[in-house]
Write a protein that holds these residues in place. Structure first.
Motif, PDB file in Angstrom:
ATOM      1  N   GLN A   6      41.352 -28.066  -3.482  1.00 32.03           N
ATOM      2  CA  GLN A   6      40.211 -27.639  -2.670  1.00 32.03           C
ATOM      3  C   GLN A   6      38.970 -28.402  -3.099  1.00 32.03           C
ATOM      4  O   GLN A   6      38.713 -28.583  -4.294  1.00 32.03           O
ATOM      5  CB  GLN A   6      39.979 -26.131  -2.797  1.00 32.03           C
ATOM      6  CG  GLN A   6      41.047 -25.310  -2.097  1.00 32.03           C
ATOM      7  CD  GLN A   6      40.721 -23.832  -2.077  1.00 32.03           C
ATOM      8  OE1 GLN A   6      41.441 -23.013  -2.638  1.00 32.03           O
ATOM      9  NE2 GLN A   6      39.608 -23.479  -1.426  1.00 32.03           N
ATOM     10  N   CYS A  23      40.515 -28.261   2.261  1.00 34.17           N
ATOM     11  CA  CYS A  23      41.752 -27.904   1.575  1.00 34.17           C
ATOM     12  C   CYS A  23      42.772 -28.999   1.803  1.00 34.17           C
ATOM     13  O   CYS A  23      42.975 -29.445   2.946  1.00 34.17           O
ATOM     14  CB  CYS A  23      42.270 -26.580   2.123  1.00 34.17           C
ATOM     15  SG  CYS A  23      43.908 -26.112   1.535  1.00 34.17           S
ATOM     16  N   PHE A  32      49.258 -22.675   6.932  1.00 33.76           N
ATOM     17  CA  PHE A  32      48.043 -22.740   6.125  1.00 33.76           C
ATOM     18  C   PHE A  32      47.235 -21.457   6.301  1.00 33.76           C
ATOM     19  O   PHE A  32      47.265 -20.834   7.374  1.00 33.76           O
ATOM     20  CB  PHE A  32      47.208 -23.966   6.528  1.00 33.76           C
ATOM     21  CG  PHE A  32      48.010 -25.225   6.647  1.00 33.76           C
ATOM     22  CD1 PHE A  32      48.154 -25.857   7.869  1.00 33.76           C
ATOM     23  CD2 PHE A  32      48.644 -25.757   5.531  1.00 33.76           C
ATOM     24  CE1 PHE A  32      48.913 -27.011   7.975  1.00 33.76           C
ATOM     25  CE2 PHE A  32      49.410 -26.910   5.635  1.00 33.76           C
ATOM     26  CZ  PHE A  32      49.555 -27.538   6.867  1.00 33.76           C
ATOM     27  N   TRP A  34      43.549 -19.112   4.867  1.00 34.13           N
ATOM     28  CA  TRP A  34      42.319 -18.928   4.108  1.00 34.13           C
ATOM     29  C   TRP A  34      42.194 -17.452   3.744  1.00 34.13           C
ATOM     30  O   TRP A  34      42.467 -16.569   4.569  1.00 34.13           O
ATOM     31  CB  TRP A  34      41.078 -19.346   4.909  1.00 34.13           C
ATOM     32  CG  TRP A  34      40.888 -20.826   5.006  1.00 34.13           C
ATOM     33  CD1 TRP A  34      41.169 -21.629   6.071  1.00 34.13           C
ATOM     34  CD2 TRP A  34      40.366 -21.698   3.989  1.00 34.13           C
ATOM     35  NE1 TRP A  34      40.860 -22.930   5.786  1.00 34.13           N
ATOM     36  CE2 TRP A  34      40.370 -23.007   4.519  1.00 34.13           C
ATOM     37  CE3 TRP A  34      39.885 -21.504   2.695  1.00 34.13           C
ATOM     38  CZ2 TRP A  34      39.909 -24.117   3.794  1.00 34.13           C
ATOM     39  CZ3 TRP A  34      39.438 -22.604   1.978  1.00 34.13           C
ATOM     40  CH2 TRP A  34      39.462 -23.890   2.534  1.00 34.13           C
ATOM     41  N   VAL A  67      38.528 -22.988  12.022  1.00 33.87           N
ATOM     42  CA  VAL A  67      39.442 -23.762  11.186  1.00 33.87           C
ATOM     43  C   VAL A  67      40.067 -24.851  12.029  1.00 33.87           C
ATOM     44  O   VAL A  67      40.220 -24.723  13.238  1.00 33.87           O
ATOM     45  CB  VAL A  67      40.554 -22.893  10.559  1.00 33.87           C
ATOM     46  CG1 VAL A  67      39.997 -21.939   9.520  1.00 33.87           C
ATOM     47  CG2 VAL A  67      41.334 -22.139  11.625  1.00 33.87           C
ATOM     48  N   CYS A  92      42.278 -21.371  -0.288  1.00 36.97           N
ATOM     49  CA  CYS A  92      43.205 -21.913   0.692  1.00 36.97           C
ATOM     50  C   CYS A  92      44.615 -21.732   0.145  1.00 36.97           C
ATOM     51  O   CYS A  92      44.824 -21.775  -1.071  1.00 36.97           O
ATOM     52  CB  CYS A  92      42.896 -23.398   0.883  1.00 36.97           C
ATOM     53  SG  CYS A  92      44.110 -24.296   1.845  1.00 36.97           S
ATOM     54  N   SER A  94      49.011 -22.531   1.216  1.00 32.22           N
ATOM     55  CA  SER A  94      49.952 -23.123   2.163  1.00 32.22           C
ATOM     56  C   SER A  94      51.360 -22.655   1.839  1.00 32.22           C
ATOM     57  O   SER A  94      51.637 -22.222   0.713  1.00 32.22           O
ATOM     58  CB  SER A  94      49.862 -24.651   2.144  1.00 32.22           C
ATOM     59  OG  SER A  94      50.374 -25.200   0.951  1.00 32.22           O
TER      60      SER A  94
END
Lengths: 113, 110
Positions: A6, A23, A32, A34, A67, A92, A94
């Protein structure tokens, strides 16, 4: 383990300004996320993103938030305009697949003055 | 109410000892993740379980989806184990999001 990066680690801005948090997710991940954490408290989900689209957002994901991940580059969270209550650490995450293990970045500490 | 309830909220251990942290769910969860948040604020993935038990070094975690709880056992605690431990779970209502507990603040004393 897999690394999520990040940028920046800290950001201080004046209320009303725009900010973009970046990110760099794990390279082969497709989903992904947040999350927002205030003062080391509970982590709260903001939004998830797949195949160029927001799949789900929480009530914390205000209209001022957006986003995107243009052309496989950074996955970004933009806040425009910022408010005092946006001060928090934004994480962030994933994952490889739906409902799979999520890997988190180190967070960006946002301070809105 | 909260879907993910963690206990205790805080715990102090002496080096070399051990204890268990617990996470109770008020709804059916399909998996659980455990994280350690260190002094720099980074979240470290400890475990991801869809069922059963996993062990990694001095840590062991169990997830019982039928009875809606998960535990994290720490043995032979070291100073670097200090931090806040969070459990989190994706629920079964079609949403791919993690719901976090409020965390257990663990302090390891020499």
């Amino acid at each position: 383990g897999p690394k999520v990066l990040q940028i920046p680690s800290h950001q201080i801005i004046d209320m009303g300004q725009m900010v973009t948090l970046n990110c760099d997710p794990v390279s082969n991940h497709l989903y992904f996320y947040w999350y927002k954490q205030i003062l080391g408290q509970q982590m709260e989900f903001l939004v998830n993103f797949y195949n160029g689209k927001v799949m789900e957002k929480s009530k914390l994901f205000k209209d001022q938030f957006s986003v995107e991940r243009p052309d496989g580059s950074y996955f970004t969270l933009k806040i425009q305009p910022t408010a005092l209550e946006d001060s928090a650490v934004y994480f962030c995450a994933s994952s490889l697949d739906f409902y799979a293990e999520q890997f988190f970045g180190p967070g960006t500490r946002l301070t809105v003055l | 109410g909260d879907q993910v309830e963690q206990s205790p909220s805080a715990l102090s251990l002496h080096e070399g000892t051990g204890s268990a942290l617990r996470c109770n769910f008020t709804t059916t969860m399909r998996a659980v993740q455990w994280f350690q948040q260190n002094s720099r604020g980074s979240l470290i993935n400890l475990f991801y379980l869809a069922s059963g038990t996993k062990e990694n070094g001095r840590l062991k975690s169990t997830f019982n989806s039928k009875e809606s709880y998960s535990t994290l056992h720490i043995r032979d605690a070291q100073l670097e184990d200090s931090g806040t431990y969070f459990c989190a779970a994706p629920n079964t209502e079609g949403a791919d999001r993690l719901t976090f507990g409020k965390g257990t603040q663990l302090i390891i004393q020499p």
